[in-house]
Write a protein that holds these residues in place. Structure first.
Motif, PDB file in Angstrom:
ATOM      1  N   LYS A   3      -9.784  16.811 -18.697  1.00 18.95           N
ATOM      2  CA  LYS A   3     -10.582  15.850 -18.545  1.00 18.95           C
ATOM      3  C   LYS A   3     -10.368  15.416 -20.244  1.00 18.95           C
ATOM      4  O   LYS A   3     -10.253  16.089 -21.145  1.00 18.95           O
ATOM      5  N   ASN A   4     -10.867  13.774 -20.346  1.00 18.44           N
ATOM      6  CA  ASN A   4     -10.964  13.473 -21.650  1.00 18.44           C
ATOM      7  C   ASN A   4     -12.292  13.762 -22.413  1.00 18.44           C
ATOM      8  O   ASN A   4     -13.075  14.332 -21.672  1.00 18.44           O
ATOM      9  N   ASN A   5     -12.633  13.429 -23.475  1.00 18.04           N
ATOM     10  CA  ASN A   5     -13.570  13.727 -24.069  1.00 18.04           C
ATOM     11  C   ASN A   5     -15.119  13.212 -23.517  1.00 18.04           C
ATOM     12  O   ASN A   5     -15.928  13.729 -23.558  1.00 18.04           O
ATOM     13  N   LYS A   6     -14.835  12.005 -23.059  1.00 19.06           N
ATOM     14  CA  LYS A   6     -15.968  11.247 -22.684  1.00 19.06           C
ATOM     15  C   LYS A   6     -16.087  11.275 -21.009  1.00 19.06           C
ATOM     16  O   LYS A   6     -16.827  10.921 -20.264  1.00 19.06           O
ATOM     17  N   SER A   7     -15.233  12.118 -20.502  1.00 21.01           N
ATOM     18  CA  SER A   7     -15.416  12.733 -19.270  1.00 21.01           C
ATOM     19  C   SER A   7     -15.244  11.310 -18.011  1.00 21.01           C
ATOM     20  O   SER A   7     -15.934  11.369 -17.083  1.00 21.01           O
ATOM     21  N   LYS A   8     -14.541  10.587 -18.476  1.00 21.78           N
ATOM     22  CA  LYS A   8     -14.305   9.205 -17.542  1.00 21.78           C
ATOM     23  C   LYS A   8     -13.084   9.406 -16.436  1.00 21.78           C
ATOM     24  O   LYS A   8     -12.138  10.218 -16.830  1.00 21.78           O
ATOM     25  N   TYR A   9     -13.533   8.726 -15.719  1.00 20.27           N
ATOM     26  CA  TYR A   9     -12.216   8.866 -14.536  1.00 20.27           C
ATOM     27  C   TYR A   9     -11.759   7.314 -14.325  1.00 20.27           C
ATOM     28  O   TYR A   9     -12.585   6.357 -14.035  1.00 20.27           O
ATOM     29  N   ILE A  20      -6.380   8.031  -9.031  1.00 23.32           N
ATOM     30  CA  ILE A  20      -7.295   8.252  -9.792  1.00 23.32           C
ATOM     31  C   ILE A  20      -6.958   9.321 -10.980  1.00 23.32           C
ATOM     32  O   ILE A  20      -6.196  10.070 -10.957  1.00 23.32           O
ATOM     33  N   TYR A  21      -7.215   8.732 -12.126  1.00 29.39           N
ATOM     34  CA  TYR A  21      -6.570   9.202 -13.527  1.00 29.39           C
ATOM     35  C   TYR A  21      -7.983   9.758 -14.432  1.00 29.39           C
ATOM     36  O   TYR A  21      -8.911   9.069 -14.402  1.00 29.39           O
ATOM     37  N   ASN A  22      -7.660  11.110 -15.070  1.00 32.05           N
ATOM     38  CA  ASN A  22      -8.942  11.253 -15.948  1.00 32.05           C
ATOM     39  C   ASN A  22      -8.606  11.195 -17.339  1.00 32.05           C
ATOM     40  O   ASN A  22      -9.392  11.580 -18.266  1.00 32.05           O
ATOM     41  N   TYR A  39      -7.949  -2.085 -12.228  1.00 29.80           N
ATOM     42  CA  TYR A  39      -8.335  -0.684 -12.494  1.00 29.80           C
ATOM     43  C   TYR A  39      -9.744  -0.614 -13.215  1.00 29.80           C
ATOM     44  O   TYR A  39     -10.274  -1.937 -13.407  1.00 29.80           O
ATOM     45  N   LYS A  40     -10.424   0.467 -13.275  1.00 31.93           N
ATOM     46  CA  LYS A  40     -11.819   0.499 -13.871  1.00 31.93           C
ATOM     47  C   LYS A  40     -12.201   1.944 -14.079  1.00 31.93           C
ATOM     48  O   LYS A  40     -11.777   2.670 -13.319  1.00 31.93           O
ATOM     49  N   SER A  41     -13.007   2.076 -15.045  1.00 31.80           N
ATOM     50  CA  SER A  41     -13.380   3.630 -15.224  1.00 31.80           C
ATOM     51  C   SER A  41     -14.589   3.830 -14.762  1.00 31.80           C
ATOM     52  O   SER A  41     -15.581   2.732 -14.344  1.00 31.80           O
ATOM     53  N   PHE A  42     -14.811   5.020 -14.524  1.00 29.70           N
ATOM     54  CA  PHE A  42     -16.367   5.421 -13.584  1.00 29.70           C
ATOM     55  C   PHE A  42     -16.488   6.786 -14.441  1.00 29.70           C
ATOM     56  O   PHE A  42     -15.645   7.563 -15.055  1.00 29.70           O
ATOM     57  N   LYS A  43     -17.914   7.032 -14.228  1.00 28.73           N
ATOM     58  CA  LYS A  43     -18.322   8.226 -15.100  1.00 28.73           C
ATOM     59  C   LYS A  43     -18.133   9.554 -14.056  1.00 28.73           C
ATOM     60  O   LYS A  43     -18.134  10.708 -14.950  1.00 28.73           O
ATOM     61  N   THR A  44     -18.265   9.489 -13.120  1.00 23.37           N
ATOM     62  CA  THR A  44     -18.075  10.832 -12.267  1.00 23.37           C
ATOM     63  C   THR A  44     -16.723  10.667 -11.336  1.00 23.37           C
ATOM     64  O   THR A  44     -16.311   9.626 -10.818  1.00 23.37           O
ATOM     65  N   LEU A  45     -16.232  11.764 -10.906  1.00 24.62           N
ATOM     66  CA  LEU A  45     -15.090  11.813  -9.854  1.00 24.62           C
ATOM     67  C   LEU A  45     -15.795  11.434  -8.571  1.00 24.62           C
ATOM     68  O   LEU A  45     -14.888  10.648  -7.762  1.00 24.62           O
ATOM     69  N   GLU A  46     -17.100  11.585  -8.218  1.00 28.04           N
ATOM     70  CA  GLU A  46     -17.395  11.203  -7.071  1.00 28.04           C
ATOM     71  C   GLU A  46     -17.339   9.824  -6.981  1.00 28.04           C
ATOM     72  O   GLU A  46     -17.217   8.982  -5.926  1.00 28.04           O
ATOM     73  N   GLU A  47     -17.854   8.946  -7.850  1.00 31.09           N
ATOM     74  CA  GLU A  47     -18.013   7.308  -7.880  1.00 31.09           C
ATOM     75  C   GLU A  47     -16.492   6.925  -7.873  1.00 31.09           C
ATOM     76  O   GLU A  47     -16.122   5.808  -7.225  1.00 31.09           O
ATOM     77  N   ALA A  48     -15.538   7.639  -8.359  1.00 28.40           N
ATOM     78  CA  ALA A  48     -14.110   7.319  -8.436  1.00 28.40           C
ATOM     79  C   ALA A  48     -13.541   7.289  -7.035  1.00 28.40           C
ATOM     80  O   ALA A  48     -12.801   6.414  -6.696  1.00 28.40           O
ATOM     81  N   LYS A  49     -13.711   8.390  -6.531  1.00 31.53           N
ATOM     82  CA  LYS A  49     -13.375   8.476  -5.087  1.00 31.53           C
ATOM     83  C   LYS A  49     -13.823   7.725  -4.062  1.00 31.53           C
ATOM     84  O   LYS A  49     -13.067   6.900  -3.365  1.00 31.53           O
ATOM     85  N   LEU A  50     -14.913   7.243  -4.257  1.00 34.13           N
ATOM     86  CA  LEU A  50     -15.540   6.322  -3.435  1.00 34.13           C
ATOM     87  C   LEU A  50     -15.172   4.738  -3.697  1.00 34.13           C
ATOM     88  O   LEU A  50     -14.701   4.194  -2.769  1.00 34.13           O
ATOM     89  N   ALA A  51     -14.800   4.564  -5.106  1.00 33.65           N
ATOM     90  CA  ALA A  51     -14.270   3.129  -5.223  1.00 33.65           C
ATOM     91  C   ALA A  51     -12.850   3.252  -4.814  1.00 33.65           C
ATOM     92  O   ALA A  51     -12.583   2.082  -4.228  1.00 33.65           O
ATOM     93  N   PHE A  52     -12.036   4.078  -5.101  1.00 34.28           N
ATOM     94  CA  PHE A  52     -10.700   4.096  -4.805  1.00 34.28           C
ATOM     95  C   PHE A  52     -10.442   3.822  -3.153  1.00 34.28           C
ATOM     96  O   PHE A  52      -9.561   3.436  -2.602  1.00 34.28           O
ATOM     97  N   GLY A  53     -11.421   4.212  -2.505  1.00 36.26           N
ATOM     98  CA  GLY A  53     -11.589   4.236  -1.068  1.00 36.26           C
ATOM     99  C   GLY A  53     -11.877   2.733  -0.611  1.00 36.26           C
ATOM    100  O   GLY A  53     -11.857   2.367   0.652  1.00 36.26           O
TER     101      GLY A  53
END
Length: 213
Positions: A3-9, A20-22, A39-53
């Motif tokens: 993960k990067n320091n800001k934990s963005k996905y 999805i990239y971290n 593309y767009k950044s998300f704070k959590t992996l769950e949000e990213a998975k939902l968005a990618f779908g």
């Protein structure tokens, strides 16, 4: 990858390799120099998975999508309520192509396919229509109508023949595989679901529109 320091996905819908990239560095590799990358950044992996779908349009555009009708209540009595709508979008001709299907009244997405390299809008609209027909037949649903704004796709279905100038290349093998399967389905199946031309002039863009015009 760590993960990067800001934990963005980072979700890449349209790029070299959608996914999805971290890290922002990994995301940049996928979008740099890529036409119409989304593309767009998300704070959590769950949000990213939902968005990618889902569709990039719903997560990137803040304002009301142009695909929204003028005022559905104004012509709701003219629309078949028990219906679904299909449409396609293509960046270039040929270019990155994707298609989807939504519930006409609620705009709820039913399926979304792509993006595929070196496709065309006509081919995408045809694939969307056949996909919807096959889905309804599998569900033994003979009543739900299908709206499309493509006269070309309707004629290809009606004539059981596809007339496209698209040439097969190493990049669009997937498109041609889908096209071949769709043509085979149309020529070997019957259906009673009504296919209706969407009245874009009076109703605005079809509900399945990607809002990129």
């Amino acid at each position: 990858m760590a993960k990067n320091n800001k934990s963005k996905y980072y979700v890449v819908w349209v790029g070299q390799n959608p996914g999805i990239y971290n890290s922002w560095t990994d995301c940049q590799v996928q979008i740099k120099g890529f036409p119409n990358a989304k593309y767009k950044s998300f704070k959590t992996l769950e949000e990213a998975k939902l968005a990618f779908g889902g569709s990039a349009v719903h997560f990137i555009e803040k304002k009301k999508s142009p695909s929204q009708p003028k005022d559905i209540s104004a012509f709701a009595d003219q629309i078949v309520k028990e219906s679904i709508s299909v449409d396609a979008a293509c960046s270039g001709n040929p270019g990155l192509m994707e298609y989807r299907c939504v519930e006409t009244i609620s705009y709820k997405q039913i399926f979304r396919m792509g993006p595929f390299e070196e496709g065309t809008n006509n081919v995408g609209e045809y694939l969307a229509l056949v996909h919807a027909l096959a889905m309804l037949k599998q569900a033994k649903d003979t009543k739900t109508a299908i709206y499309t704004d493509s006269r070309t796709a309707m004629s290809w279905i009606r004539n059981k023949k596809v007339k496209t100038t698209l040439k097969q290349t190493s990049k669009n093998k997937k498109v041609f595989a889908l096209l071949s399967r769709a043509i085979h389905w149309v020529n070997n199946n019957t259906f009673s679901n009504k296919i209706i031309k969407w009245d874009t002039k009076n109703w605005g863009e079809i509900p399945a529109d990607f809002g990129r015009k």
